[in-house]
Design a protein around this motif. Structure first.
Motif, PDB file in Angstrom:
ATOM      1  N   ARG A 107       0.832  -1.208   0.000  1.00 24.30           N
ATOM      2  CA  ARG A 107       0.000   0.000   0.000  1.00 24.30           C
ATOM      3  C   ARG A 107       0.866   1.257   0.000  1.00 24.30           C
ATOM      4  O   ARG A 107       0.579   2.228  -0.700  1.00 24.30           O
ATOM      5  N   VAL A 108       1.934   1.230   0.786  1.00 22.67           N
ATOM      6  CA  VAL A 108       2.776   2.414   0.947  1.00 22.67           C
ATOM      7  C   VAL A 108       3.739   2.601  -0.213  1.00 22.67           C
ATOM      8  O   VAL A 108       3.749   3.640  -0.877  1.00 22.67           O
ATOM      9  N   TYR A 109       4.576   1.599  -0.473  1.00 23.56           N
ATOM     10  CA  TYR A 109       5.653   1.755  -1.454  1.00 23.56           C
ATOM     11  C   TYR A 109       5.141   1.829  -2.896  1.00 23.56           C
ATOM     12  O   TYR A 109       5.579   2.674  -3.678  1.00 23.56           O
ATOM     13  N   PHE A 177       2.009   6.673   8.519  1.00 24.23           N
ATOM     14  CA  PHE A 177       1.142   7.359   9.481  1.00 24.23           C
ATOM     15  C   PHE A 177      -0.303   7.335   8.987  1.00 24.23           C
ATOM     16  O   PHE A 177      -1.236   7.160   9.775  1.00 24.23           O
ATOM     17  N   ASP A 178      -0.481   7.505   7.676  1.00 20.11           N
ATOM     18  CA  ASP A 178      -1.832   7.481   7.127  1.00 20.11           C
ATOM     19  C   ASP A 178      -2.441   6.085   7.234  1.00 20.11           C
ATOM     20  O   ASP A 178      -3.630   5.935   7.532  1.00 20.11           O
ATOM     21  N   ILE A 179      -1.618   5.060   6.995  1.00 22.79           N
ATOM     22  CA  ILE A 179      -2.085   3.677   7.158  1.00 22.79           C
ATOM     23  C   ILE A 179      -2.576   3.457   8.587  1.00 22.79           C
ATOM     24  O   ILE A 179      -3.626   2.846   8.822  1.00 22.79           O
ATOM     25  N   ALA A 180      -1.820   3.960   9.555  1.00 24.34           N
ATOM     26  CA  ALA A 180      -2.211   3.801  10.962  1.00 24.34           C
ATOM     27  C   ALA A 180      -3.551   4.469  11.244  1.00 24.34           C
ATOM     28  O   ALA A 180      -4.356   3.950  12.030  1.00 24.34           O
ATOM     29  N   SER A 181      -3.801   5.607  10.589  1.00 27.82           N
ATOM     30  CA  SER A 181      -5.079   6.306  10.799  1.00 27.82           C
ATOM     31  C   SER A 181      -6.228   5.604  10.083  1.00 27.82           C
ATOM     32  O   SER A 181      -7.373   5.656  10.529  1.00 27.82           O
ATOM     33  N   ARG A 182      -5.928   4.913   8.985  1.00 33.06           N
ATOM     34  CA  ARG A 182      -6.958   4.186   8.230  1.00 33.06           C
ATOM     35  C   ARG A 182      -7.346   2.882   8.909  1.00 33.06           C
ATOM     36  O   ARG A 182      -8.489   2.433   8.790  1.00 33.06           O
ATOM     37  N   PHE A 183      -6.394   2.256   9.601  1.00 33.33           N
ATOM     38  CA  PHE A 183      -6.652   0.960  10.237  1.00 33.33           C
ATOM     39  C   PHE A 183      -6.290   1.017  11.723  1.00 33.33           C
ATOM     40  O   PHE A 183      -5.433   0.265  12.200  1.00 33.33           O
ATOM     41  N   PRO A 184      -6.954   1.888  12.473  1.00 28.77           N
ATOM     42  CA  PRO A 184      -6.585   2.073  13.887  1.00 28.77           C
ATOM     43  C   PRO A 184      -6.877   0.865  14.761  1.00 28.77           C
ATOM     44  O   PRO A 184      -6.286   0.720  15.831  1.00 28.77           O
ATOM     45  N   GLU A 185      -7.762  -0.019  14.303  1.00 28.13           N
ATOM     46  CA  GLU A 185      -8.133  -1.181  15.114  1.00 28.13           C
ATOM     47  C   GLU A 185      -7.001  -2.205  15.202  1.00 28.13           C
ATOM     48  O   GLU A 185      -6.987  -3.032  16.114  1.00 28.13           O
ATOM     49  N   ARG A 186      -6.061  -2.159  14.282  1.00 30.95           N
ATOM     50  CA  ARG A 186      -4.971  -3.136  14.307  1.00 30.95           C
ATOM     51  C   ARG A 186      -3.573  -2.520  14.298  1.00 30.95           C
ATOM     52  O   ARG A 186      -2.598  -3.225  14.545  1.00 30.95           O
TER      53      ARG A 186
END
Length: 216
Positions: A107-109, A177-186
């Protein structure tokens, strides 16, 4: 969508270059083994013989000449076999799987930074990963300058991603950081600049809260 009767616990480690993911993985492995919990350690790209061959192609930079979409497809091919041969069988046997990088890195790279459309990335994830999503993801965060300085201290030359310019790595950090905000449950962000022992303690405490491993 691919389904799996998951019994075990699936942990993924993500973050920029030189963040300390491998050190954290080894620390968690030791913690689990001290409690007689079976752990399968693996990585992406890689994990299987064919996956390791794909890893060589990706990290050499050979695939980058064909664009981010080609890289994403190669990662997906390696991940498909990785899931079938290593991850799903281990989870079905009620084991803990610790994977150094997984779908969030794609998703990131290839997505955020490489320009492959998010919709396409998520379609591949639905097709390849399906229900075998991580139970918990530790995103190890570090300032790119410090992470790359660590990389330079390691033996051997840098790979296709490590050798990118600093602007690339700053985008990678922002994307996680954006991934963390999109999937905060995990997703749990850990400070990669703290000592390895301190980071391991925080990760283990998070696992205790999430599933009570530390209390078992």
């Amino acid at each position: 969508m691919t389904a799996v009767a998951k019994k075990g616990f699936f942990i993924t480690l993500e973050g920029g270059e030189g963040a300390g993911k491998s050190t954290l993985a080894r620390g968690l492995q030791q913690k689990f083994e001290e409690k007689n919990i079976t752990v399968v350690m693996t990585r992406e790209p890689g994990g299987t013989p064919k996956g390791e061959e794909i890893r060589k192609v990706l990290l050499s930079g050979a695939a980058s000449k064909m664009g981010s979409m080609t890289e994403a497809l190669l990662f997906a091919a390696a991940r498909d076999e990785h899931l079938k041969e290593i991850i799903r069988p281990a989870l079905e046997e009620d084991k803990v799987v610790i994977c150094d990088r997984f779908a969030d890195s794609t998703r990131v790279y290839q997505g955020y930074v490489g320009g492959v459309e998010r919709q396409m990335i998520e379609r591949m994830d639905k097709l390849i990963v399906g229900d075998t999503q991580p139970d918990l993801t530790f995103i190890v965060d570090i300032a790119p300058e410090k992470g790359l300085a660590r990389v330079k201290l390691r033996a051997g030359r840098t790979d296709r991603f490590e050798s990118e310019e600093i602007g690339f790595h700053r985008k990678i950090r922002a994307a996680f950081f954006d991934i963390a905000s999109r999937f905060p449950e995990r997703c749990i962000i850990l400070d990669g600049e703290q000592t390895p022992d301190a980071m391991l303690e925080k990760a283990w405490n998070a696992l205790a809260e999430h599933r009570g491993f530390a209390k078992e």
